[in-house]
Enzyme design. Structure first.
Site, PDB file in Angstrom:
ATOM      1  N   ALA A  83     -38.049 -71.209   1.762  1.00  0.00           N
ATOM      2  CA  ALA A  83     -39.421 -70.847   1.448  1.00  0.00           C
ATOM      3  C   ALA A  83     -39.586 -69.881   0.403  1.00  0.00           C
ATOM      4  O   ALA A  83     -38.650 -69.245  -0.140  1.00  0.00           O
ATOM      5  CB  ALA A  83     -40.299 -70.342   2.566  1.00  0.00           C
ATOM      6  N   ASN A  84     -41.029 -69.249  -0.029  1.00  0.00           N
ATOM      7  CA  ASN A  84     -41.143 -67.974  -0.840  1.00  0.00           C
ATOM      8  C   ASN A  84     -41.987 -67.125  -0.609  1.00  0.00           C
ATOM      9  O   ASN A  84     -43.038 -67.458   0.553  1.00  0.00           O
ATOM     10  CB  ASN A  84     -41.163 -68.631  -2.145  1.00  0.00           C
ATOM     11  CG  ASN A  84     -42.526 -69.397  -2.583  1.00  0.00           C
ATOM     12  OD1 ASN A  84     -43.471 -69.010  -2.182  1.00  0.00           O
ATOM     13  ND2 ASN A  84     -42.156 -70.680  -2.811  1.00  0.00           N
ATOM     14  N   ARG A  85     -42.521 -66.083  -1.140  1.00  0.00           N
ATOM     15  CA  ARG A  85     -43.477 -65.024  -0.643  1.00  0.00           C
ATOM     16  C   ARG A  85     -44.865 -65.376  -0.804  1.00  0.00           C
ATOM     17  O   ARG A  85     -45.764 -64.448  -0.821  1.00  0.00           O
ATOM     18  CB  ARG A  85     -43.206 -63.774  -1.147  1.00  0.00           C
ATOM     19  CG  ARG A  85     -41.932 -63.086  -0.732  1.00  0.00           C
ATOM     20  CD  ARG A  85     -41.700 -61.602  -1.523  1.00  0.00           C
ATOM     21  NE  ARG A  85     -40.145 -61.153  -1.229  1.00  0.00           N
ATOM     22  CZ  ARG A  85     -39.754 -60.871   0.093  1.00  0.00           C
ATOM     23  NH1 ARG A  85     -40.201 -60.657   1.074  1.00  0.00           N
ATOM     24  NH2 ARG A  85     -38.287 -60.282   0.079  1.00  0.00           N
TER      25      ARG A  85
END
Ligand code: C5P
Length: 405
Positions: A211-213
């Site tokens: 995932a990412n932020r």
């Protein structure tokens, strides 16, 4: 101000979130609304009519059988004189009462007597929110035309009980109120606009993912701002912890491929705005079972393959929307990378923002963007994400003005 001269009747239900209603009164007041408040008996266990009255500088209505209040204003007038009735917090009890037509106290009598729009901001324990009875009541209320904002996911007053049930924040409720009462001209009415937002989750195995932020805050704010200008907005959102924006149709997806399919299925559209932080790569295959940590084997090797570039696909699509807007989140060479993206992805505009850790843009509430197009670069000052959204929506409306609806 959108709410200037608007009258709002706020019904405060009995829940711990009632303390946030004090802030809500201020937020609505700041936006020009005049506010009258009805409190249920239960609400008065959480905040006092004295505190509420100090903020509204008005009588606080608490009792259906208060002879003086009934003579002076009366519950029917309370119900009729408002432009909008906001229930915050909307407890399970208040929802149940209105869904079933009960009217045994002032709040429920007003809700039953009104022909004005009603906006509910539910707040309750996650178990109560997911109970089939509450779900039924919500569906009934929605069918009857009641609007909802939230609830959000997150920590509850009972610390161990995180889940869906937190009341939307006062600013989110104020934004929903503005959206409902906004009677300014709608330059985007009749336009369909697709927006992507949030991260994507790319599964490794049944329990792990990449995932990412990205929080979805900027994309969701843009979707809401476009809807406020009258657009029929379809928001394709990856997994985020924030509420669906009001006035927008939200399609929830997990992976880049699902996001791509959803966007394709929404064509034709007048414009598309690609705000999502789509994972560039995904694990080549998803393990059917949880990958075990076996002694001596060392970490598994993840083989990655490229995800579809949704923006590039739509930018070069045979049914390309008239206006295609991309985002460029970069940590270096911002403008050069944004300009290259314009060309490569077939976008009309790229909204470039510096997401180096020091800027706090990822997950934060503020943003500083540059609008890059073939004709040059337009630098905007640092703004809240909501303000960036409003400006971008106006910018898109301006660009679509000359094309036929
Ligand atoms: O190349 P980069 O990921 O920086 O491009 C960012 C822009 O492209 C954003 O508008 C993003 O939403 C979009 N994008 C996409 N699909 C991808 C990767 C990026 O739509 N797979």
């Amino acid at each position: 101000m959108i709410l200037s001269g608007k009258r709002i009747l706020l019904i405060i239900g009995g829940g711990i979130a009632a303390y946030k209603s004090l802030d809500l009164i201020r937020r609505l007041g700041e936006r020009g609304a005049s506010i009258r408040v009805v409190m249920t008996e239960a609400a008065q266990h959480f905040v006092t009519p004295l505190a509420v009255g100090a903020l509204t500088a008005d009588h606080v209505f608490t009792d259906l059988f208060d002879r003086q209040a009934e003579q002076d204003v009366g519950h029917i007038r309370l119900a009729r004189e408002a432009n909008l009735i906001v229930v915050a917090p909307a407890t399970a009890d208040l929802m149940a009462k209105l869904a079933n037509g009960l009217a045994n106290d002032l709040a429920s009598a007003v809700l039953l007597a009104t022909e004005r729009p009603v906006l509910m901001a539910p707040a309750m324990n996650p178990k109560m929110w997911s109970h089939p009875a509450t779900r039924r009541n919500r569906a009934t209320l929605e069918k009857d035309g009641v609007r909802f904002v939230g609830p959000n996911k997150g920590e509850m007053a009972e610390k161990a009980e995180a889940g869906e049930g937190r009341m939307a924040e006062p600013l989110e409720i104020a934004a929903a109120v503005e959206a409902l009462l906004d009677d300014r001209p709608k330059p985007l009415s009749g336009r369909r606009i697709v927006v992507t937002s949030g991260p994507t989750h790319e599964p490794i195995d049944p329990v792990r993912y990449i995932a990412n932020r990205s929080s979805g805050k900027q994309g969701h704010a843009i979707a809401a701002a476009l809807a406020r200008l009258g657009a029929d907005v379809r928001l394709v959102s990856g997994p985020v912890a924030i509420a669906d924006p009001t006035g927008v149709t939200t399609i929830h997806v997990q992976t880049a491929r699902e996001m791509n399919d959803a966007v394709e299925s929404l064509l034709p559209a007048d414009a598309a705005v690609f705000v999502a932080a789509v994972a560039d790569w995904r694990p080549e295959s998803e393990a059917g079972e949880k990958i075990k940590k076996a002694d001596g084997d060392g970490p598994p090797q993840l083989s990655m393959i490229e995800n579809p570039d949704i923006l590039a696909g739509i930018g070069h699509h045979s049914r390309r929307p008239y206006l295609v807007v991309g985002f460029a989140a970069e940590t270096q060479n911002l403008l050069a990378n944004a300009a290259a993206k314009l060309e490569k992805k077939g976008a009309d505009f790229v909204v470039a923002n510096d997401v180096s850790a020091a800027t706090g843009v990822m997950g934060g509430d503020r943003n500083r963007v540059k609008i890059v197009s073939k004709s040059g670069v337009d630098e905007w000052p640092e703004l809240s994400k909501a303000e960036v959204a409003v400006r971008l929506a106006a910018f898109i409306a301006e660009r679509l003005k000359t094309t036929a609806v």
